[in-house]
Design an enzyme around this catalytic site. Sequence first.
Site, mmCIF file in Angstrom:
data_model
loop_
_atom_site.group_PDB
_atom_site.id
_atom_site.type_symbol
_atom_site.label_atom_id
_atom_site.label_comp_id
_atom_site.label_asym_id
_atom_site.label_seq_id
_atom_site.Cartn_x
_atom_site.Cartn_y
_atom_site.Cartn_z
ATOM 1 C CB CYS A 122 -0.940 -0.014 1.208
ATOM 2 S SG CYS A 122 -2.359 1.096 1.016
ATOM 3 C CB CYS A 124 -1.898 4.832 3.488
ATOM 4 S SG CYS A 124 -1.790 3.258 4.356
ATOM 5 C CB CYS A 132 -4.672 3.579 0.030
ATOM 6 S SG CYS A 132 -4.985 3.410 1.807
ATOM 7 C CE LYS A 197 -7.758 -1.310 4.593
ATOM 8 N NZ LYS A 197 -6.413 -0.931 4.082
ATOM 9 N NE ARG A 207 -7.068 5.263 9.699
ATOM 10 C CZ ARG A 207 -8.278 5.621 9.303
ATOM 11 N NH1 ARG A 207 -8.861 6.665 9.884
ATOM 12 N NH2 ARG A 207 -8.897 4.975 8.342
ATOM 13 C CD GLU A 235 -14.757 -4.302 -3.575
ATOM 14 O OE1 GLU A 235 -13.743 -4.804 -4.087
ATOM 15 O OE2 GLU A 235 -14.988 -3.080 -3.588
ATOM 16 C CE LYS A 250 -7.153 -3.575 8.301
ATOM 17 N NZ LYS A 250 -5.952 -2.947 7.712
ATOM 18 C CB SER A 276 -5.267 -1.576 15.577
ATOM 19 O OG SER A 276 -6.135 -0.694 14.871
#
Length: 328
Positions: A122, A124, A132, A197, A207, A235, A250, A276
């Site tokens: 990615c 980001c 991203c 996602k 983050r 997707e 996710k 997270s």
Amino acid sequence: MNIEFARHRRLRQNENLRALVRETILRTEDLIYPIFVAAGENVKNEVSSMPGVYQLSLDNLLDEVKEAKQLGVRAFILFGVPFESDKDAVGTGAFSHNGLVQLATKLVKEHYPEVLVVADTCLCEYTDHGHCGLVRDGEILNDESLEVLVKTAISQVEAGADIIAPSNMMDGFVAAIRQGLDEAGYTHIPIMSYAVKYASSYYGPFRDAANGAPQFGDRKTYQMDPANRMEALREAESDLLEGADFLIVKPALAYMDIIRDVKNNVNLPIVAYNVSGEYSMIKAAALNGWINEKQIVLETLTGFKRAGADLIITYFAKDVAKYLQEDM
């Protein structure tokens, strides 16, 4: 009393009976351990919102891998945390041969060639705008971003990555990366796609760990609406047709229905990302003495497998490996 009824408790009388008929088994081999590789030297910074999770510089990375490996963890997913001054508009650090993920991959494979290294693909963490993909006039560009993602994937494989895990949610990213890898001679490298996602609030602590929050707007134009279920199947089907080898859902905890839907409809290994926020909530409750951490963690991850996950990306990987050894 002459009443006929089923006696389900016959199979619950003791641990040996319960183990004999247990339907879902959590194994250390199911786990993928995320590690944040930080720029600099002698860095071991605990993430304030993720107790027990650290940003680690390259000189501290091998100790972490060694400890997890000794516990039986076989797979690692690497994220880069560059200096802010090294970020730019196109995320050069993502595809640089001297990028953090590339250097970390080389280091891990040199010392532990038998472990699996999954490279997060990615932009980001490396862009100064925190999105991203590439940006023009406030718009996240899809097709132009694919070219950079292909370069990133190839550079990660050249560094030794065993699996590419693109997490950007640009349309066509699996097809573009598959074609790019094949043309570069890497037809044997699997793609673990972040296929489903969601634009989730559960990512907040990540983050902090990756220093990758967007500097403007949000990611709702490319990540999925948490209210949508059928979109997840579209997707997943797209990524299947484009050449994905694994599909990630996710987050996991609030999306176990989606894990089951995808598992029922797509014949590929399904990966649950225990993100997270899910990790931090359990850690916070445990630190306050409100829950039994071991029992909650094992129940939660077993739930992901019961829902249909074949593999689990989790910050609890070392903890779970210890718990499973204790219970042997």
